[in-house]
Design a protein around this motif. Structure first.
Motif, PDB file in Angstrom:
ATOM      1  N   ASP A   1       0.848  -1.200   0.000  1.00  0.00           N
ATOM      2  CA  ASP A   1       0.000   0.000   0.000  1.00  0.00           C
ATOM      3  C   ASP A   1       0.885   1.253   0.000  1.00  0.00           C
ATOM      4  O   ASP A   1       1.676   1.464   0.930  1.00  0.00           O
ATOM      5  N   ALA A   2       0.728   2.080  -1.039  1.00  0.00           N
ATOM      6  CA  ALA A   2       1.574   3.277  -1.154  1.00  0.00           C
ATOM      7  C   ALA A   2       1.304   4.293  -0.047  1.00  0.00           C
ATOM      8  O   ALA A   2       2.151   5.130   0.259  1.00  0.00           O
TER       9      ALA A   2
ATOM     10  N   GLN B   1       6.233   9.192  -1.408  1.00  0.00           N
ATOM     11  CA  GLN B   1       5.719   8.023  -0.681  1.00  0.00           C
ATOM     12  C   GLN B   1       5.950   6.747  -1.495  1.00  0.00           C
ATOM     13  O   GLN B   1       6.382   5.722  -0.962  1.00  0.00           O
ATOM     14  N   VAL B   2       5.661   6.839  -2.782  1.00  0.00           N
ATOM     15  CA  VAL B   2       5.821   5.667  -3.637  1.00  0.00           C
ATOM     16  C   VAL B   2       7.295   5.236  -3.671  1.00  0.00           C
ATOM     17  O   VAL B   2       7.609   4.047  -3.498  1.00  0.00           O
ATOM     18  N   MET B   3       8.187   6.199  -3.844  1.00  0.00           N
ATOM     19  CA  MET B   3       9.622   5.872  -3.917  1.00  0.00           C
ATOM     20  C   MET B   3      10.114   5.264  -2.603  1.00  0.00           C
ATOM     21  O   MET B   3      10.915   4.328  -2.590  1.00  0.00           O
ATOM     22  N   ALA B   4       9.611   5.812  -1.483  1.00  0.00           N
ATOM     23  CA  ALA B   4      10.026   5.290  -0.171  1.00  0.00           C
ATOM     24  C   ALA B   4       9.609   3.828  -0.025  1.00  0.00           C
ATOM     25  O   ALA B   4      10.370   2.989   0.494  1.00  0.00           O
ATOM     26  N   GLN B   5       8.404   3.503  -0.504  1.00  0.00           N
ATOM     27  CA  GLN B   5       7.926   2.110  -0.418  1.00  0.00           C
ATOM     28  C   GLN B   5       8.784   1.183  -1.274  1.00  0.00           C
ATOM     29  O   GLN B   5       9.146   0.088  -0.856  1.00  0.00           O
ATOM     30  N   ILE B   6       9.076   1.664  -2.477  1.00  0.00           N
ATOM     31  CA  ILE B   6       9.875   0.822  -3.385  1.00  0.00           C
ATOM     32  C   ILE B   6      11.258   0.566  -2.771  1.00  0.00           C
ATOM     33  O   ILE B   6      11.745  -0.569  -2.729  1.00  0.00           O
TER      34      ILE B   6
ATOM     35  N   LYS C   1       0.687   3.725   3.206  1.00  0.00           N
ATOM     36  CA  LYS C   1       1.087   3.374   4.586  1.00  0.00           C
ATOM     37  C   LYS C   1       2.582   3.145   4.633  1.00  0.00           C
ATOM     38  O   LYS C   1       3.123   2.462   3.770  1.00  0.00           O
ATOM     39  N   PRO C   2       3.274   3.697   5.628  1.00  0.00           N
ATOM     40  CA  PRO C   2       4.716   3.466   5.689  1.00  0.00           C
ATOM     41  C   PRO C   2       5.051   1.983   5.831  1.00  0.00           C
ATOM     42  O   PRO C   2       4.277   1.227   6.435  1.00  0.00           O
ATOM     43  N   PHE C   3       6.189   1.604   5.263  1.00  0.00           N
ATOM     44  CA  PHE C   3       6.646   0.212   5.319  1.00  0.00           C
ATOM     45  C   PHE C   3       6.913  -0.167   6.777  1.00  0.00           C
ATOM     46  O   PHE C   3       7.752   0.449   7.436  1.00  0.00           O
ATOM     47  N   GLY C   4       6.188  -1.149   7.280  1.00  0.00           N
ATOM     48  CA  GLY C   4       6.321  -1.483   8.706  1.00  0.00           C
ATOM     49  C   GLY C   4       6.892  -2.864   8.935  1.00  0.00           C
ATOM     50  O   GLY C   4       7.275  -3.563   7.991  1.00  0.00           O
ATOM     51  N   ARG C   5       6.916  -3.257  10.210  1.00  0.00           N
ATOM     52  CA  ARG C   5       7.470  -4.576  10.556  1.00  0.00           C
ATOM     53  C   ARG C   5       6.670  -5.704   9.927  1.00  0.00           C
ATOM     54  O   ARG C   5       7.204  -6.732   9.538  1.00  0.00           O
ATOM     55  N   GLY C   6       5.364  -5.475   9.851  1.00  0.00           N
ATOM     56  CA  GLY C   6       4.493  -6.484   9.233  1.00  0.00           C
ATOM     57  C   GLY C   6       4.854  -6.697   7.775  1.00  0.00           C
ATOM     58  O   GLY C   6       4.885  -7.830   7.283  1.00  0.00           O
ATOM     59  N   ASP C   7       5.135  -5.583   7.082  1.00  0.00           N
ATOM     60  CA  ASP C   7       5.525  -5.695   5.669  1.00  0.00           C
ATOM     61  C   ASP C   7       6.854  -6.442   5.554  1.00  0.00           C
ATOM     62  O   ASP C   7       7.039  -7.259   4.651  1.00  0.00           O
ATOM     63  N   ALA C   8       7.774  -6.132   6.466  1.00  0.00           N
ATOM     64  CA  ALA C   8       9.087  -6.792   6.425  1.00  0.00           C
ATOM     65  C   ALA C   8       8.920  -8.297   6.635  1.00  0.00           C
ATOM     66  O   ALA C   8       9.615  -9.111   6.006  1.00  0.00           O
ATOM     67  N   TRP C   9       7.999  -8.660   7.491  1.00  0.00           N
ATOM     68  CA  TRP C   9       7.759 -10.082   7.769  1.00  0.00           C
ATOM     69  C   TRP C   9       7.241 -10.786   6.518  1.00  0.00           C
ATOM     70  O   TRP C   9       7.672 -11.886   6.164  1.00  0.00           O
ATOM     71  N   VAL C  10       6.283 -10.127   5.849  1.00  0.00           N
ATOM     72  CA  VAL C  10       5.746 -10.714   4.615  1.00  0.00           C
ATOM     73  C   VAL C  10       6.864 -10.800   3.572  1.00  0.00           C
ATOM     74  O   VAL C  10       7.030 -11.817   2.887  1.00  0.00           O
TER      75      VAL C  10
END
Ligand SMILES: Nc1nc2c(ncn2[C@@H]2O[C@H](COP(=O)(O)OP(=O)(O)OP(=O)(O)O)[C@@H](O)[C@H]2O)c(=O)[nH]1
Length: 338
Positions: free
Chosen positions: A135-136, A172-177, A138-147
């Motif tokens: 999701d662009a 935001q998009v670049m930060a997620q990527i 929401k900041p990349f979180g621990r849950g995302d790292a786990w997935v």
């Protein structure tokens, strides 16, 4: 009371009877892909399975529906809306893509949550391409790292899909990527917005480029392997999610126990199960207003889906603690190996 209203698969049926009913397709996915008819195709035909995985609410189901061009999986702002692996078949000249929408991967709080995670994770090595949806907004979180860690271990091709670009700026998009690429060596990255159909066709083309040579798993014209009864149960559940708040959405399970289609009309009976009497009261609402609203909205969607007039009858019943009961989870069709 009509025969239909008296029917309750959980209380009136033995397990054997229930199994026989389910074998006819009541409430559960019908076709085993392994046995799906494989049409003969000219050499060079490419086909394969693509799993959309990610955190709850990442926009997986909405993206799959956009690719399919019609609603096949239900969506809502409530996290963990998806409880079944829903498949949607997208055909392009020379290609067949089978999308697998999976439940959002999250920290489980009950038996149902664990089962949903198992269901999503089990797809990672069974498909040709894994799409990590992020999701662009929401900041990349621990849950995302786990997935991401699980995605990394998959043997499939890996594509990063940024969703909801219509609600995010470029930074935001670049930060997620950047964050996702720190975790996984993706072969491709694509930024999408299902709501605005931004890059949806490009996403399909990109996925086709990863497909191996293979048969046509599903005959042309078959868009999903989901049974009518499962579609009904899901559409009704979606309306409950949209109209209720707090703990209700997570406590609700729906089963369609009667489905009859004639030339003129589709007659349906479904049961909404909740965990407590108080929740039953909320679903029924003051003078039945809430259940009426749920029923009307679901009926309108189902009339579109079945292209027919629909008579929909709903009951509400209490099944205490079903989310921690493996047998009940299975009966609803939410078990990982369904
Ligand atoms: N603005 C915007 N909202 C979106 C987009 N895609 C999805 N959403 C919204 O995000 C919310 C979650 O979407 P879903 O498709 O249900 O998400 P999911 O990843 O399938 O969620 P789970 O079932 O919890 O795993 C819904 O309210 C959608 O309307 C998009 O492209 N743009």
């Amino acid at each position: 009371m009509s025969d239909i209203e008296e029917f309750d698969p959980f209380e009136d049926l033995s397990d054997d009877e229930l199994d026989a009913l389910l074998a006819q397709g009541a409430g559960f996915d019908g076709i085993d892909v392994e046995e799906a008819p494989a049409a003969d195709r000219a050499q060079g035909f490419r086909s394969g399975f693509v799993a959309l995985v990610g955190r709850p609410n990442a926009g997986k189901s909405t993206l799959m529906n956009a690719c399919y061009g019609q609603k096949v999986a239900i969506t809502s702002p409530v996290a963990q809306t998806t409880r079944r692996r829903m498949r949607a078949v997208v055909n392009r000249p020379g290609y067949q893509l089978v999308f697998v929408d999976t439940p959002g991967i999250h920290k489980p709080k009950d038996g149902l949550g664990s089962e949903l995670n198992r269901s999503a994770l089990s797809e990672l090595n069974d498909v040709d391409v894994v799409c990590f949806t992020l999701d662009a907004t929401k900041p990349f979180g621990r849950g995302d790292a786990w997935v991401a860690e699980r995605v990394k271990q998959s043997s499939a091709h890996k594509v990063l899909v940024i969703t909801k670009a219509d609600r995010a700026d470029q930074a935001q998009v670049m930060a997620q990527i950047d964050a996702a690429r720190e975790e996984v060596d993706f072969e491709d990255v694509i930024v999408t917005s299902a709501n605005e159909r931004f890059n949806v066709d490009e996403f399909i083309d990109l996925l086709c480029s990863y497909l191996p040579e293979g048969p046509m798993w599903f005959p042309e014209g078959m868009g999903t392997d989901t049974t009518d009864e499962v579609q009904v149960a899901e559409f009704v559940r979606e309306k409950v999610l949209l109209h209720t708040r707090e703990e209700i959405p997570h406590s609700v399970g729906v089963i369609c126990d009667y489905f009859e289609r004639t030339k003129k009309v589709v007659r349906i009976h479904a049961i909404i199960f909740v965990e407590r009497d108080g929740q039953k009261g909320i679903i029924i609402g003051h003078k039945g207003e809430m259940i009426k609203r749920i029923g009307t909205d679901a009926r309108l969607d189902l009339e579109r889906l079945f292209d027919s007039k629909v008579f929909l009858e709903l009951d509400v019943k209490v099944k205490a603690g079903w989310r921690d009961d493996a047998a009940q989870i299975r009966r609803f069709g939410y078990a990982a190996d369904e």
